[in-house]
Every structure is written in C-alpha cells, then in structure tokens.
Design an enzyme around this catalytic site. Structure first.
Site, PDB file in Angstrom:
ATOM      1  N   SER A 188    -173.018 -73.806 -36.406  1.00 46.34           N
ATOM      2  CA  SER A 188    -171.981 -73.052 -37.069  1.00 46.34           C
ATOM      3  C   SER A 188    -170.604 -73.570 -36.692  1.00 46.34           C
ATOM      4  O   SER A 188    -169.600 -73.166 -37.248  1.00 46.34           O
ATOM      5  CB  SER A 188    -172.097 -71.585 -36.655  1.00 46.34           C
ATOM      6  OG  SER A 188    -171.772 -71.420 -35.255  1.00 46.34           O
ATOM      7  N   LYS A 227    -162.528 -73.059 -32.357  1.00 52.26           N
ATOM      8  CA  LYS A 227    -163.402 -72.365 -33.300  1.00 52.26           C
ATOM      9  C   LYS A 227    -162.918 -70.931 -33.476  1.00 52.26           C
ATOM     10  O   LYS A 227    -162.479 -70.285 -32.525  1.00 52.26           O
ATOM     11  CB  LYS A 227    -164.839 -72.397 -32.765  1.00 52.26           C
ATOM     12  CG  LYS A 227    -165.899 -71.842 -33.706  1.00 52.26           C
ATOM     13  CD  LYS A 227    -167.284 -72.057 -33.098  1.00 52.26           C
ATOM     14  CE  LYS A 227    -168.384 -71.475 -33.969  1.00 52.26           C
ATOM     15  NZ  LYS A 227    -169.732 -71.740 -33.389  1.00 52.26           N
ATOM     16  N   SER A 236    -175.546 -74.979 -32.281  1.00 53.71           N
ATOM     17  CA  SER A 236    -174.313 -75.018 -33.072  1.00 53.71           C
ATOM     18  C   SER A 236    -173.231 -75.937 -32.553  1.00 53.71           C
ATOM     19  O   SER A 236    -172.213 -76.128 -33.230  1.00 53.71           O
ATOM     20  CB  SER A 236    -173.741 -73.600 -33.210  1.00 53.71           C
ATOM     21  OG  SER A 236    -174.644 -72.788 -33.903  1.00 53.71           O
TER      22      SER A 236
END
Length: 464
Positions: A153, A80, A177
């Site tokens: 996210s 990420k 998330s």
C-alpha cells in the site's frame, strides 16, 4: 553524471555539507519536478510546498550559523499519508479521515524534523493501508511503465522515490507493503523489526503486524533514515529500548563471517525463472563478497499465510471500532469486507492464530541461530502488469503466492531488506529479499551496502 533528483541521500548530504548545493535550492528543484511530473504519477496525496520551503530556509540559516544536524540536514523527503503531521491532512487513503489534521506529529515525523530533513508532502496509499484504493483516490502510476503494478500500500512513497520526486520516504508494512512497492519500482525497502521504530501517530491497520520503515535509493540511505527515527519512545511503550549498534564500523568492508541461508525448496516452489535467476545472481555476488552460503530448511509458512488475513482483519476491526460499522457508507468495499470479517472471527480461533504465530517465530529464531541472513524472493512472480494483478482478488491461491515470502515476516516481526537485483526483458525491475533475526537490521544494511557496491541495479531509474 547523476541528475540532481536521482542523487542518493548520502550524495546529496555531502554536497550540502560542502556548500555545493543549498537546501532551498534543492527543495525548489524538487517542488518544480513534482509540479512537472506528479500530475501523471499521482504519488502525492498532499503537497506541503510552503512548509517545505520554510523548513529549507531554516536549516539553511542553521548551516550559516554553524549548526548541522546530521546527514539528513536539508534533505527533501516524503512521508506516507498515515503518519500524523501537525496541521496537515492525514487521510491514510480513506474518506473517513480526509479532514483529519493532527495536533502533533508522529514520533517518526518529529524525529525527521529534529534531524533537519525537509518534508515535501504526504504520499498516496491504499485505503487504510490494506490492499485496494478508496474509490475516491487515483492510484499512483509505476514510473517505469504505466501498465505495470506499482505495489501496495506504500505505492505513493515508492513511486515518488523511484521517479526522483523525493530522496527517500517513510512507509509502513503490514503484509508486504514496503517490499512489494520497492520491488515493483526498483528501489530499496527496509522493514525494520517490529518495535524498532515507534508507531505513535501512525494510523493503524493491524497493530501487531504494522512495521514502520522506509523506502530509499540505496541500503546506505535506508540506514541513514533508520538511524534518524529508530529508538525508544515514551509515547509508544511497544517501541524497543535496545539501541542500534554502530553500523558504520564495518559497512564498507566485505561480508566475511556472515552466514547467508538459502532454502532451495522454499525459494524454488512455483517461482518464475526470472526471479530464480535474480536469486542465483544475488547468491553469487554475496558469496564473492565473502559470505558463507548455508543450505537450510525454513519453517513451514503455510499456516502463517492462511492465518494472516484473519489476524489482520481482527486487529483492523479494533483499529476502526470508532467509525465502523457506524460509517460504513464512507468505506470502500474491500476494506469494509475485511472489517466485517474481523467482527465475526471467534476468540478461540484468534487465540489459535496467536499460538501458531508464537510457534512460527520460535522456528525462525532457531533458524537465525544457524545463519545471519536468509535469502528469499520478494514474491514468486516476474514483474506484474496491472492486468495480471487485477485478477488476484478472484484467485485466492494467487494472493497466497504473492504473500508467501512477505507476510510470514510480519507474523514474526523479523526485519527485512528488499534490494533491486535485475530487470526483465521489458526493462522492469526485479528484486530479492534478505531477512535477519529480530533487531539485526545492521546485518541487513551491511549486506545491502556491500551488494550495492558490487552491482548497479539500484542506480538504474525510470527515464525522465
């Protein structure tokens, strides 16, 4: 036969160890697949093709010299885009960091390198890891159906794993998330205990709520990733010193001796029938594996759900103090509004939130003295379309429902695992969640491995 790009980490690792596949061969295949498919999926924020091939050649040379670094040796992974990556843009989904190139790796990234993993690139995310994308970012697309929500996210990591564009990914979870994207994309998500994995070099949203975890195709794979990156860290004094017990001793056994708690009232309140069906089927599988099912009463989480936005806002305002409000024009409207709220909450109100968090954690500590695991939904909805999710911002009660089974466990710091457990009539995945007491990830991994040995939901993947 499973296509190369949909192998689990464990399967790929075994093939590499047998010399059936080479790290360079696998890395090139992944880069080719990304080139062919990610133009439509938008899961990568930054591809590290040259670095990945160089790393693959190095680990292949290590193999030739008889040096194997473990089960991640030669395995292509994604990260990420809030993990510092030396010399590589680390934007965290923002405009303010788009030119930031760290001079060192996050501890978790460094440990992946040490484990012999090949890092393919940085994966797309919402702005600052909050709930919406910066206006300059193209949102990742759910590979099962482009009309459905990919989660937030950690959407880029989940889309990439689900679509066969990496074999696993590092992610983070501040209010859901890891769990929402895992559920939306039909993969496994592990949110370890707060402090189990170092947060050094991970761009903060809210320090005491941020959990570093992983997205993978199986519970076993999630365990391999956790083994590689967990542990104490001199660069992060909040990383716990406690070692992870050897989870491999009983990972292939049944679940006898494990107590699984279920609160039928909490699990049933306002929960869609499809989700209830998945929970009921998961309960039956776990019981069939020998787990003792125990009816419990979970602590009331209403205060935690109400408190989470303000708690997050205060900590986010601290994290962004160097650039907000001085560079307000570089922020998207949603994150800017959160930071504004964080600047206005009084110290007395914040202290009340902290006291309620302490009480909540105490309540769940007491619950986990009665049971080893808690079975809950991930969220109460059947798979969400983009049209449905677009109205959430206008309906605060729907946001509270979405967070009902996720943000309380950021407030307590409890570890959770999200497992795919079914599909709706349109073929979209539905998941459930298991929660454990602090630092008991091994119980989650053990249960996840056993469940996935009896079911095939984690083996299903999007077409293409």
């Amino acid at each position: 036969m499973t296509e190369l790009h949909y192998l689990t980490i464990a399967e790929l690792s075994a093939a590499i160890a047998r010399r059936d596949l080479s790290p360079v061969e696998v890395t090139r295949a992944q880069l080719d697949r990304i080139a062919a498919h990610d133009g439509a999926l938008h899961s990568y924020a930054c591809l590290m093709a040259d670095e990945a091939l160089a790393a693959a050649r190095q680990v292949e040379a290590d193999m030739a010299a008889g040096k194997m670094r473990g089960p991640l040796h030669g395995v292509p992974l994604g990260i990420k885009d809030l993990f510092w990556t030396r010399g590589v843009p680390t934007a965290a989904g923002t405009a303010i960091h788009r030119d930031f190139r760290p001079d060192q790796d996050a501890t978790a990234v460094h440990r992946l390198h040490e484990a012999g993993a090949v890092l393919l690139g940085k994966l797309e995310m919402t702005e600052g890891a909050y709930s919406d994308y910066h206006p300059s970012v193209t949102a990742p697309v759910n590979p099962w159906n482009a009309d459905y929500w990919p989660g937030i996210s950690s959407s880029g990591p989940a889309v990439a794993v689900a679509a066969g564009l990496c074999y696993g990914a590092l992610a983070s979870d501040t209010g859901g998330s890891i769990r929402w994207p895992a559920a939306a994309n039909g993969i496994t998500g592990l949110k370890p205990s707060w402090g189990r994995v170092s947060r050094f070099g991970v761009v903060e949203l809210a320090a005491s709520l941020d959990h570093v975890g992983m997205l993978a195709r199986s519970a076993a794979d999630a365990g391999l990733l956790l083994d590689a990156i967990a542990g104490a860290d001199l660069l992060d004094p909040t990383a716990v010193q406690t070692l992870i017990p050897n989870r491999h001793d009983d990972a292939d056994g049944d679940l006898r001796g494990l107590r699984v708690g279920i609160d039928p009232d909490w699990n049933g309140e306002g929960v869609d029938d499809l989700v209830l069906r998945v929970l009921a089927e998961a309960k039956e599988v776990l019981a069939g594996l020998g787990a003792e099912i125990v009816e419990v009463t979970a602590p009331d989480v209403d205060d935690a759900i109400a408190d989470w936005p303000a708690n997050c806002a205060v900590e986010a305002a601290v994290a962004h103090h160097a650039t907000f409000p001085s560079r307000r024009e570089d922020y998207g409207p949603v994150l800017a509004a959160v930071l504004d709220r964080g600047h206005t909450l009084s110290g007395h109100d914040y202290q009340r939130i902290l006291l309620r968090r302490m009480a909540l954690r105490g309540g769940f500590d007491a619950l986990f003295a009665q049971v080893d695991l808690l079975l809950t939904p991930v969220h109460p909805f059947a798979p969400l379309s983009l049209a449905a999710i677009s109205t959430l911002g206008e309906q605060p009660h729907l946001i509270a429902r979405l967070q009902r089974y996720t943000c309380p466990f950021n407030m307590t710091g409890s570890p959770t695992i999200t497992l795919p457990g079914g599909h709706d009539d349109a073929g979209m995945p539905i998941a459930f969640q298991l929660v454990a007491g602090h630092l008991h990830e091994t119980r989650l991994i053990r249960a996840g491995i056993a469940y996935q040995r009896e079911t095939c939901w984690h083996r299903r993947h999007p077409s293409g």
